[in-house]
Scaffold this motif. Structure first.
Motif, PDB file in Angstrom:
ATOM      1  N   UNK A  70       0.829  -1.208   0.000  1.00  0.00           N
ATOM      2  CA  UNK A  70       0.000   0.000   0.000  1.00  0.00           C
ATOM      3  C   UNK A  70       0.863   1.258   0.000  1.00  0.00           C
ATOM      4  N   UNK A  71       1.917   1.243   0.799  1.00  0.00           N
ATOM      5  CA  UNK A  71       2.845   2.382   0.837  1.00  0.00           C
ATOM      6  C   UNK A  71       3.520   2.565  -0.526  1.00  0.00           C
ATOM      7  N   UNK A  72       3.923   1.456  -1.141  1.00  0.00           N
ATOM      8  CA  UNK A  72       4.539   1.530  -2.472  1.00  0.00           C
ATOM      9  C   UNK A  72       3.550   2.125  -3.479  1.00  0.00           C
ATOM     10  N   UNK A  73       2.267   1.768  -3.354  1.00  0.00           N
ATOM     11  CA  UNK A  73       1.252   2.329  -4.243  1.00  0.00           C
ATOM     12  C   UNK A  73       1.147   3.837  -4.095  1.00  0.00           C
ATOM     13  N   UNK A  74       1.261   4.319  -2.864  1.00  0.00           N
ATOM     14  CA  UNK A  74       1.227   5.767  -2.631  1.00  0.00           C
ATOM     15  C   UNK A  74       2.429   6.467  -3.241  1.00  0.00           C
ATOM     16  N   UNK A  75       3.564   5.829  -3.185  1.00  0.00           N
ATOM     17  CA  UNK A  75       4.797   6.462  -3.668  1.00  0.00           C
ATOM     18  C   UNK A  75       5.025   6.281  -5.162  1.00  0.00           C
ATOM     19  N   UNK A  76       4.701   5.088  -5.681  1.00  0.00           N
ATOM     20  CA  UNK A  76       5.041   4.760  -7.064  1.00  0.00           C
ATOM     21  C   UNK A  76       3.852   4.830  -8.023  1.00  0.00           C
ATOM     22  N   UNK A  77       2.668   4.874  -7.473  1.00  0.00           N
ATOM     23  CA  UNK A  77       1.461   4.894  -8.294  1.00  0.00           C
ATOM     24  C   UNK A  77       0.693   3.589  -8.170  1.00  0.00           C
ATOM     25  N   UNK A  78      -0.599   3.710  -7.937  1.00  0.00           N
ATOM     26  CA  UNK A  78      -1.447   2.528  -7.731  1.00  0.00           C
ATOM     27  C   UNK A  78      -1.476   1.628  -8.951  1.00  0.00           C
ATOM     28  N   UNK A  79      -1.566   2.218 -10.128  1.00  0.00           N
ATOM     29  CA  UNK A  79      -1.650   1.420 -11.357  1.00  0.00           C
ATOM     30  C   UNK A  79      -0.404   0.560 -11.541  1.00  0.00           C
ATOM     31  N   UNK A  80       0.753   1.167 -11.368  1.00  0.00           N
ATOM     32  CA  UNK A  80       2.008   0.462 -11.571  1.00  0.00           C
ATOM     33  C   UNK A  80       2.177  -0.673 -10.557  1.00  0.00           C
ATOM     34  N   UNK A  81       1.838  -0.388  -9.318  1.00  0.00           N
ATOM     35  CA  UNK A  81       1.976  -1.416  -8.281  1.00  0.00           C
ATOM     36  C   UNK A  81       0.953  -2.528  -8.512  1.00  0.00           C
ATOM     37  N   UNK A  82      -0.263  -2.175  -8.932  1.00  0.00           N
ATOM     38  CA  UNK A  82      -1.280  -3.192  -9.208  1.00  0.00           C
ATOM     39  C   UNK A  82      -0.824  -4.116 -10.335  1.00  0.00           C
ATOM     40  N   UNK A  83      -0.249  -3.565 -11.385  1.00  0.00           N
ATOM     41  CA  UNK A  83       0.251  -4.396 -12.482  1.00  0.00           C
ATOM     42  C   UNK A  83       1.357  -5.338 -12.002  1.00  0.00           C
ATOM     43  N   UNK A  84       2.224  -4.835 -11.145  1.00  0.00           N
ATOM     44  CA  UNK A  84       3.295  -5.672 -10.596  1.00  0.00           C
ATOM     45  C   UNK A  84       2.725  -6.800  -9.749  1.00  0.00           C
TER      46      UNK A  84
END
Length: 175
Positions: A70-84
């Motif tokens: 969740x923290x990574x999603x805030x920093x890197x972008x939700x879309x990008x983290x969701x794809x990962x």
């Protein structure tokens, strides 16, 4: 009924893509929930004790990893983290189908638990980003309905493998 459900899909765009991705993922989750325990015990040879401890450990790791995701999603972008996270789910699921020993089984269930929890954590933020406030609740409800539909479809398919009762059938639904 199918036409009526499909007519309720969000307009083409990111939300519709998320609905389709979630439906595909949750069909796999339904397959997993219904067949993974039998696969672990009957094909891999995991003891009931190890199975219970493994799932408990995986849940604990996923709880903390979900916060980090969740923290990574805030920093890197939700879309990008969701794809990962979705990519991780796919890779780990494929590895699970070929798992034949307990240590790899334990690593796989931890990976799946982390990916599933991360996906759930990121999904809320992603929905908030790609919807407008006026339709957010409806879109979230539709997404949840599609999640339930996917789990149901996957469970029905897994029921066939459970009925067939063979290592090949279990491996096939794990893919």
């Amino acid at each position: 009924a199918f036409t009526r459900v499909m007519s309720k899909l969000p307009a083409p765009g990111p939300m519709r893509d998320l609905v389709y991705a979630s439906l595909i993922t949750t069909v796999g989750n339904g397959l997993s929930v219904a067949a993974s325990t039998l696969y672990a015990v009957r094909v891999i040879g995991v003891s009931n004790h190890t199975l219970g401890l493994g799932y408990a450990f995986a849940a604990g790791v996923a709880l903390f990893a979900g916060l980090a995701i969740g923290h990574a999603g805030d920093r890197l972008g939700s879309r990008e983290v969701m794809l990962t996270v979705i990519g991780l789910q796919g890779v780990v699921t494929a590895v699970y189908a070929f798992t034949r020993n307990v240590p790899l089984f334990l690593a796989v269930i931890v990976g799946l638990a982390v990916a599933n929890q991360g996906s759930a954590n990121i999904r809320g933020a992603l929905v908030a980003q790609i919807t407008v406030p006026e339709t957010r609740v409806r879109d979230r409800a539709f997404l949840r309905s599609m999640t339930n539909l996917g789990i149901g479809i996957g469970s029905v398919i897994a029921g066939v493998a459970v009925t067939v009762y063979s290592p090949t059938a279990y491996s096939t639904v794990r893919l």
